[in-house]
Design a protein around this motif. Sequence first.
Motif, short mmCIF file in Angstrom:
data_model
loop_
_atom_site.label_atom_id
_atom_site.label_comp_id
_atom_site.label_asym_id
_atom_site.label_seq_id
_atom_site.Cartn_x
_atom_site.Cartn_y
_atom_site.Cartn_z
N HIS A 1 0.81 -1.22 0.00
CA HIS A 1 0.00 0.00 0.00
C HIS A 1 0.85 1.28 0.00
N ARG A 2 0.20 2.38 -0.36
CA ARG A 2 0.76 3.73 -0.23
C ARG A 2 2.12 3.92 -0.88
N ALA A 3 2.28 3.36 -2.10
CA ALA A 3 3.55 3.51 -2.82
C ALA A 3 3.89 4.99 -2.97
N GLY B 1 6.99 -1.55 -6.16
CA GLY B 1 8.19 -0.73 -5.96
C GLY B 1 8.55 -0.46 -4.50
N ASN B 2 7.73 -1.00 -3.58
CA ASN B 2 7.97 -0.73 -2.15
C ASN B 2 9.02 -1.66 -1.56
N PHE B 3 9.77 -1.13 -0.61
CA PHE B 3 10.62 -1.97 0.23
C PHE B 3 10.52 -1.45 1.65
N GLN B 4 10.79 -2.32 2.60
CA GLN B 4 10.80 -1.86 3.98
C GLN B 4 11.77 -2.67 4.80
N ILE B 5 12.39 -2.02 5.77
CA ILE B 5 13.26 -2.70 6.71
C ILE B 5 12.68 -2.45 8.09
N GLU C 1 3.44 6.72 15.52
CA GLU C 1 2.10 6.33 15.08
C GLU C 1 1.83 4.87 15.45
N GLY C 2 2.88 4.07 15.39
CA GLY C 2 2.76 2.71 15.87
C GLY C 2 2.11 1.71 14.95
N ALA C 3 1.89 2.05 13.65
CA ALA C 3 1.31 1.04 12.76
C ALA C 3 2.31 -0.12 12.65
N ASP C 4 1.80 -1.34 12.73
CA ASP C 4 2.64 -2.53 12.62
C ASP C 4 2.98 -2.82 11.17
N PRO C 5 4.12 -3.23 10.79
CA PRO C 5 5.30 -3.35 11.66
C PRO C 5 6.03 -2.01 11.80
N HIS C 6 6.83 -1.87 12.87
CA HIS C 6 7.66 -0.67 13.00
C HIS C 6 8.83 -0.80 12.04
N LEU D 1 6.07 7.82 8.55
CA LEU D 1 5.15 8.73 9.23
C LEU D 1 4.17 7.90 10.07
N CYS D 2 3.82 6.72 9.57
CA CYS D 2 2.89 5.86 10.30
C CYS D 2 3.58 4.67 10.94
N HIS D 3 4.59 4.12 10.26
CA HIS D 3 5.22 2.89 10.73
C HIS D 3 6.42 3.15 11.63
C1 HEC Z 1 -0.94 6.92 6.61
C2 HEC Z 1 -0.31 5.89 7.39
C3 HEC Z 1 0.51 4.84 6.67
C4 HEC Z 1 1.47 5.04 5.69
C5 HEC Z 1 1.98 6.35 5.12
C6 HEC Z 1 1.96 3.72 5.35
N1 HEC Z 1 1.30 2.77 6.09
FE1 HEC Z 1 1.62 0.74 6.00
N2 HEC Z 1 0.11 0.44 7.34
C7 HEC Z 1 -0.63 1.43 7.94
C8 HEC Z 1 -1.64 0.82 8.79
C9 HEC Z 1 -2.65 1.57 9.65
C10 HEC Z 1 -1.47 -0.58 8.66
C11 HEC Z 1 -2.28 -1.68 9.34
C12 HEC Z 1 -1.51 -2.21 10.53
C13 HEC Z 1 -1.82 -1.45 11.77
O1 HEC Z 1 -2.92 -0.92 11.90
O2 HEC Z 1 -0.95 -1.39 12.67
C14 HEC Z 1 -0.36 -0.78 7.75
C15 HEC Z 1 0.14 -2.01 7.41
C16 HEC Z 1 1.31 -2.21 6.71
C17 HEC Z 1 2.03 -3.46 6.65
C18 HEC Z 1 1.71 -4.70 7.45
C19 HEC Z 1 0.81 -5.67 6.82
C20 HEC Z 1 0.64 -6.89 7.72
O3 HEC Z 1 -0.25 -7.65 7.41
O4 HEC Z 1 1.36 -7.05 8.70
C21 HEC Z 1 3.12 -3.25 5.86
C22 HEC Z 1 4.19 -4.27 5.50
C23 HEC Z 1 3.08 -1.87 5.43
N3 HEC Z 1 1.97 -1.26 5.96
C24 HEC Z 1 4.01 -1.27 4.60
C25 HEC Z 1 4.01 0.09 4.27
C26 HEC Z 1 4.96 0.70 3.37
C27 HEC Z 1 6.10 -0.04 2.67
C28 HEC Z 1 4.65 2.03 3.31
C29 HEC Z 1 5.30 3.11 2.47
C30 HEC Z 1 5.45 2.82 1.05
C31 HEC Z 1 3.51 2.25 4.18
N4 HEC Z 1 3.16 1.04 4.73
C32 HEC Z 1 2.93 3.49 4.41
C33 HEC Z 1 -0.45 2.79 7.80
C34 HEC Z 1 0.41 3.41 6.90
#
Ligand code: HEC
Length: 195
Positions: free
Chosen positions: A50-52, A109-113, A64-69, A58-60
């Motif tokens: 998502h969100r290429a 095109g996404n990567f994450q560490i 913000e604590g979105a999983d994974p950190h 900003l979130c991860h």
């Molecule tokens: C606006 C906030 C936001 C942005 C920017 C964002 N994410 Fe996320 N992402 C989330 C949320 C919310 C979740 C759902 C997990 C959670 O709620 O903790 C998530 C989930 C994920 C997961 C976990 C999926 C799983 O099933 O465990 C991955 C991997 C991930 N994002 C990668 C990315 C990548 C790579 C980028 C940048 C290209 C990105 N995210 C940008 C908010 C964001």
Amino acid sequence: MRRWFETLHRGHALVLLSGLLVGACQSPTNDDKIDALGGECQSVAESEFHRAGQPCLLCHDTYEGADPHMSVAGTIFATPNIPMPVADAKVTLTDANGTQISTTTNCIGNFQIETADWRPAFPLHAEIECPIPGSEDRRRLVMGTRISRDGSCAGCHFGPPSNKSPGWVYCAATMPDPPYEVDPNCAGICTETSQ
Ligand code: HEC
Ligand code: HEC
């Protein structure tokens, strides 16, 4: 084929907008920056796809604590002006202690560490090795300066090159022939057509 491009493009306008907001306001909060990114594309799950092109951390991050950190994350595109994702680009990062880590981009095109795998000491050295369509060779591009503390490539690299950004992290100055292509089955393609 067109659709993901248009929708990605709309996302980019929002990223660009957030960049402009950063310029306009001395210390915008993370919440404002996140709001400026807009909502999720309905057809793409909250996943590595998502969100290429957006600033992932900003979130991860721990704020913000979105999983994974994540400690570092971003998106690699075809050219400075064509934000078509490039799959299988290798990203290699070296931290201040000389510790190195490599990963490759997925179909959008996404990567994450993740911080669980690497907690680098900034500043970081970054380089990428891009596949070249129709060739076994790879093109190496090295960032000349170091990343002082922002683990999101898109914190600096957003939109076409301008006085606010070096442009997307890209593989080629112009689209090669044969061109880069996106897997039509990629889970990151946004087909949401509303608005
Ligand atoms: C606006 C906030 C936001 C942005 C920017 C964002 N994410 Fe996320 N992402 C989330 C949320 C919310 C979740 C759902 C997990 C959670 O709620 O903790 C998530 C989930 C994920 C997961 C976990 C999926 C799983 O099933 O465990 C991955 C991997 C991930 N994002 C990668 C990315 C990548 C790579 C980028 C940048 C290209 C990105 N995210 C940008 C908010 C964001
Ligand atoms: C603090 C802002 C900033 C961040 C964050 C950043 N970059 Fe850069 N990057 C730049 C600037 C400015 C340039 C152009 C000057 C240079 O090469 O140092 C650049 C250039 C590059 C280049 C070379 C492009 C060329 O034309 O050869 C690559 C490759 C690159 N960056 C990759 C990355 C990757 C991958 C990330 C994320 C891990 C990243 N950058 C994060 C600012 C940043």
